[in-house]
Every structure is written in C-alpha cells, then in structure tokens.
Write a protein that holds these residues in place. Sequence first.
Motif, short mmCIF file in Angstrom:
data_model
loop_
_atom_site.label_atom_id
_atom_site.label_comp_id
_atom_site.label_asym_id
_atom_site.label_seq_id
_atom_site.Cartn_x
_atom_site.Cartn_y
_atom_site.Cartn_z
N VAL A 173 1.19 -1.19 -0.06
CA VAL A 173 -0.21 -0.22 0.32
C VAL A 173 0.75 1.01 0.29
N SER A 174 0.69 2.50 -0.77
CA SER A 174 1.38 3.22 -1.28
C SER A 174 0.60 4.63 -1.47
N ALA A 175 0.58 5.73 -0.71
CA ALA A 175 -0.09 6.98 -0.82
C ALA A 175 0.56 7.54 -1.34
N PHE A 176 0.52 8.36 -2.43
CA PHE A 176 1.65 9.83 -2.60
C PHE A 176 0.99 10.12 -4.15
N ALA A 177 1.53 11.47 -4.02
CA ALA A 177 0.96 12.29 -5.76
C ALA A 177 -0.58 11.95 -5.88
N GLY A 178 -1.32 12.33 -4.88
CA GLY A 178 -2.59 12.91 -4.96
C GLY A 178 -3.22 11.13 -5.81
N LYS A 179 -2.95 10.33 -5.00
CA LYS A 179 -3.56 8.69 -5.11
C LYS A 179 -3.34 8.09 -4.59
N CYS A 180 -3.67 6.78 -4.04
CA CYS A 180 -3.33 5.36 -3.51
C CYS A 180 -3.32 4.59 -4.51
N VAL A 181 -2.16 3.82 -4.37
CA VAL A 181 -2.26 2.74 -4.82
C VAL A 181 -1.76 1.23 -3.93
N VAL A 182 -2.79 -0.16 -4.50
CA VAL A 182 -2.70 -0.95 -3.73
C VAL A 182 -2.12 -2.52 -5.44
N ARG A 183 -1.63 -2.97 -4.13
CA ARG A 183 -0.58 -4.57 -5.14
C ARG A 183 -1.02 -5.53 -3.88
N LEU A 184 -1.38 -6.45 -4.54
CA LEU A 184 -1.76 -7.76 -3.39
C LEU A 184 -1.53 -8.97 -4.76
N ARG A 205 10.47 9.32 -4.94
CA ARG A 205 11.29 10.31 -3.85
C ARG A 205 12.49 10.45 -4.73
N GLU A 206 13.07 8.68 -4.74
CA GLU A 206 13.93 8.20 -5.12
C GLU A 206 14.77 8.43 -6.61
N THR A 207 13.31 8.44 -7.41
CA THR A 207 14.18 8.69 -8.72
C THR A 207 13.82 10.62 -8.76
N VAL A 208 12.79 11.68 -8.52
CA VAL A 208 12.28 12.61 -8.35
C VAL A 208 13.69 13.26 -7.71
N ASP A 209 14.47 13.04 -6.37
CA ASP A 209 15.16 13.35 -5.88
C ASP A 209 16.56 13.48 -6.37
N GLN A 210 16.93 12.41 -7.19
CA GLN A 210 17.82 12.16 -7.58
C GLN A 210 18.40 12.43 -8.72
N GLY A 211 17.33 12.98 -9.16
CA GLY A 211 16.90 13.69 -10.63
C GLY A 211 17.32 15.12 -11.21
N THR A 269 7.53 1.17 5.80
CA THR A 269 6.79 1.23 6.96
C THR A 269 7.80 0.56 7.45
N LEU A 270 8.85 0.11 6.93
CA LEU A 270 9.92 -0.75 8.30
C LEU A 270 10.84 0.01 8.77
N GLN A 271 10.94 -0.83 10.66
CA GLN A 271 11.83 -0.17 11.15
C GLN A 271 11.87 -1.23 12.01
N PRO A 272 13.77 -0.68 12.59
CA PRO A 272 14.54 0.63 12.12
C PRO A 272 14.97 -0.02 10.63
N ARG A 273 15.05 1.31 9.71
CA ARG A 273 15.72 1.00 8.69
C ARG A 273 17.15 2.59 8.15
N LEU A 274 18.39 1.33 7.65
CA LEU A 274 18.77 1.85 6.78
C LEU A 274 18.89 2.91 5.84
N PHE A 275 18.06 3.01 4.68
CA PHE A 275 17.97 3.46 3.54
C PHE A 275 16.44 4.49 3.54
N LEU A 276 16.34 4.95 2.78
CA LEU A 276 15.30 6.01 2.24
C LEU A 276 14.35 5.20 1.34
#
Lengths: 286, 223
Positions: free
Chosen positions: A244-255, B99-105, B215-222
């Motif tokens: 589940v991830s919510a970002f950029a104006g949307k929420c996406v779910v893969r099952l 975030r990974e692709t946009v921030d690195q760009g 949701t992973l805790q703790p974590r080393l990476f972004l």
Amino acid sequence: MTVEQGRIEPAAMQRSVGAGRIAVKAGPDGRTRLDALHQKANAKIRIPKAYGTALEAVLINTAGGLTGGDRLDWSAAAGAGTHLAIATQACERIYKSAGGTAQQTTRLDVGAGARLDWLPQETILFDDSGLDRSIEIDMAPDAAFVGLETLVLGRAAMGETVRRTHLRDRWRIRRAGQLIHADNVRLDGDATALADGPATLAGCTAIATLVHVAPGDDEQRAALSERLRAALAPMTAGALQVGVSAFAGKCVVRLMAPDAYRLRPLAIAALSILRDGAPLPAVWRS
Amino acid sequence: MATAMTDTTALIRLMSWLSPVFPTGGFAYSAGLEQAVADGAVTNAASLHGWIATTLVHGAPWNDAVLLAEAHRASDNLDDIADLAELGRALCVSAERRRETVDQGAAFLDAAAHWFGPGALPPRETPLPVAIGAAAGLAGIDAEAALAAFLNTLVTNQLQCAIRLSVTGQTGAAQILAALEPSVADMARRAAAATTDDLGGSAFGADIASMTHETLQPRLFLS
C-alpha cells in the motif's frame, strides 16, 4: 480453408469485434440517470436496479472470452455530479490463441464532481494466450475514481499452469489533463521463469492492482493507507502479499495470492475501505 | 544534439556523472532491497544475485532504461522531455520510489549544470533517467554507452546496499558484478532501440517490497 503444401491452414478467422458505451447524467433529484447507451455485437451493458444515488452498470462479453484477433472496446462517461459503478458479469477469459493477440481498450471519463468505480471481475490468462489491453481514465480536477484490475494466470483449481503468455496491460490516469498514474504490466513468453522468484510472482498466480484518486490532502491519503494496512495485514499469511502506498494525489495497492480464490477476500476488503463501505455490485456477491 | 565527443571524453564524462562525487545519493536508496532482506527473500549472495538480476530486467530499471533512451532522442526538445518526465513520475509504484527518482534527478541536474549553459538542461523535478538521458544526448554521448553506465551504476548501488546490510562482502559483490556484466550490456543494447511502447514489467514482489519499506523500522535506507 486454404491448402498449402499439403497442410491445412485455417483461413483468416472471423473474430469478434465488440464495443459498448454508456454515459450517465445527474437527474433533477440528484440521482444518476442513463444518458446514452450503445452496444455493438458481443458487447452488452445491463443496468440492474441501482442502489442509493449511484447507477450500476454491468458489462457483458457474450462471446464468453477473448482470443487472438478479438477486439473489445468499452467506454463510459460519468457526467458532472454523477456516481457510476461499473462491474463485469463474469471473469474475462483470455483463451489460447491460434494467432495474434486479443485487443481490449477501456476509456473512462469522469466529469466535474463525479465519481466512477471500475470494478471488473478477474481476467484469466490461459496458457498460450495473448492480450494487449489499455485503460485510459480522464478525470476532472475534483472528480473521484476507484479502480481495480485482477490478473489470474491459469485456473489453479483445475491444476492449470501458464507456461507461455503475452500480456501488455497499460493504465493511464489523467486529472485536469495531467498524467498522474501510469502502470505497464508486461508478461512475455516464458511465464514459468517468473513464477517463483520473490521479486516477480513469488509463487503467486493472482495479482490485483487498485488505484484510488480523489480530492483530499496528503494527510487524508495517509490516513486511508493506514486503514488499508490495518485491515489487510491480519489477512495476510503465507504467500499472500500486500503493498500500500499513498502519494502524489493517489493511493495504490498491489495484492498477490497463490490463486484467485485467496485473492478475492483481500480485494473485497481493500475495495470496501476505498469505497467507504459501499456494497459491491451484486455480480461480485453471487 | 552536439557533435559526438571522443570515446575517451565520453567515458570520463559518464564516470563523472555517475561517480560518488555527484550528489545523487544512490548510496541512500535501496530500491526495496532492504525490505527484501527484512522479509527473508534475500539472505545470501545467491539470492541477492537472483534479486538484482530479476529486478534489473523485469522491474523499474527496465522502464528507467527506456525513459533514458527516449530522453536521449528528445534531448533538444524540452516539451518532449517534460512529457517523459511526467510519465516517469506517473510510473512510480510507491512514494519512496518516486522520491528516489525525483530527488536524484534534481541532484543530478544541479551538478551536471557545470557542463552546460544556463537553461539547457530540463527543470529540477525531472526523474533521474530522463535527466541523464537528456544530458547525455545534449553532450553527444552515445545512448548505449550512457545506458550501460546508468544500469551498471544501479547494480553497484544495489551491491553497496547489500554489503551494508551484511548480505554479502566485497568479494561476493564483485563476483555478482562480474556475472551481471553480460546482462547489463544486453539490456543497454535492447533499451537503446526501445520506445515507450516497450515499457512494462512484472516485478510484483519488488513493487510490494518498495511499498512496504515505508513502514519498515528500523531502517538504514530511504527506499
């Protein structure tokens, strides 16, 4: 039939070419009403008795499935202030192809303040099948959309495995003309190579993707994803997987699940949250 | 497009753009690998090799390669680059992947500006592969060479993550790097001829790992 060098070749087969279009508008009482309905060949649209203020439409492919060379085009327009929920009567079966791929396109327009729910049942890919499918959704800035697509590789209950398939499945969602969601699923050739790897199918044969786009801020979307995770986490065990991830104006779910039977309760639970508890169309409950 | 530069200058340029001196922060992102390790899907050099080889071909890196190739072709047209950037952002399956692709760009474009005149490069919200493709095209660097450098850097970033996650040591990582060389070369060659019609993948497990990592805790990476 044409006979060539002693072999009997099927002549260019007469394939099915279906198209269905529905448009709805807001009635004076605020209820969603039918505005236009067009059906061609094997593409039929039924309107069962509606619940609440929404209009429910059921798409039917009377050919019973698709095979190489078939074409099926659906389009739906939800006018300003309407609520249209679309389901399919049955699973869409993509049969073994004698040549070529089946083509399916879906076009959905969601007008100002309107909401459209795209709730087809599973698409089942048979061994040696081919499908090129695209779904394009155009939304007004304040429109809402909930959609899902479920892919099933073979009929696990019948011990069927898909060794070869060709699938190109393409989603594009635009809001106010801006592309806000794109997803290209591609399964080419040897499906067994993808079957067990943890990065690909991880032993699963049923995959669903759900997308929710609606007005609201990041905080509301974060709360929505929290509700989804809380509801789905207790249901995941063994090979069932949920993202589940919510970002950029949307929420996406893969099952992902080992088979369609075990995927369905996850998809239903996710849809219930994404649709604020609204009941699923009757075809889902039979 | 500028005139093609000499092979040696192109090699130096690519090595500079994809070097640790560039603030792209590849070392900070695991692209879901940290989650795969936490889930027990990647536990040793063999499963690490499988994970990287599979995600490379069937996951986000293939789409990135296609976007890089298209951006290389469109490098002198900022409107086309803007469309590719929008597509690149829309294709992200998770918040962290985006975030990974946009921030690195953005970080890449800031640093690469030292090689270009003002206004030549696309705006900062351009995803990394589109930014690299545009810059390589403008500089006259061969598309296949740029793709190979980009894809090989994705692999080395993954291997550095794996070392930090104690999945393998430097010897194991070097062995995987050597084994994946033909794959990287083949992908670069295929991607150089690919268009947006060739986008697509089937790394559902990696997608879910990328989504779950938030949701992973703790974590080393972004990511």
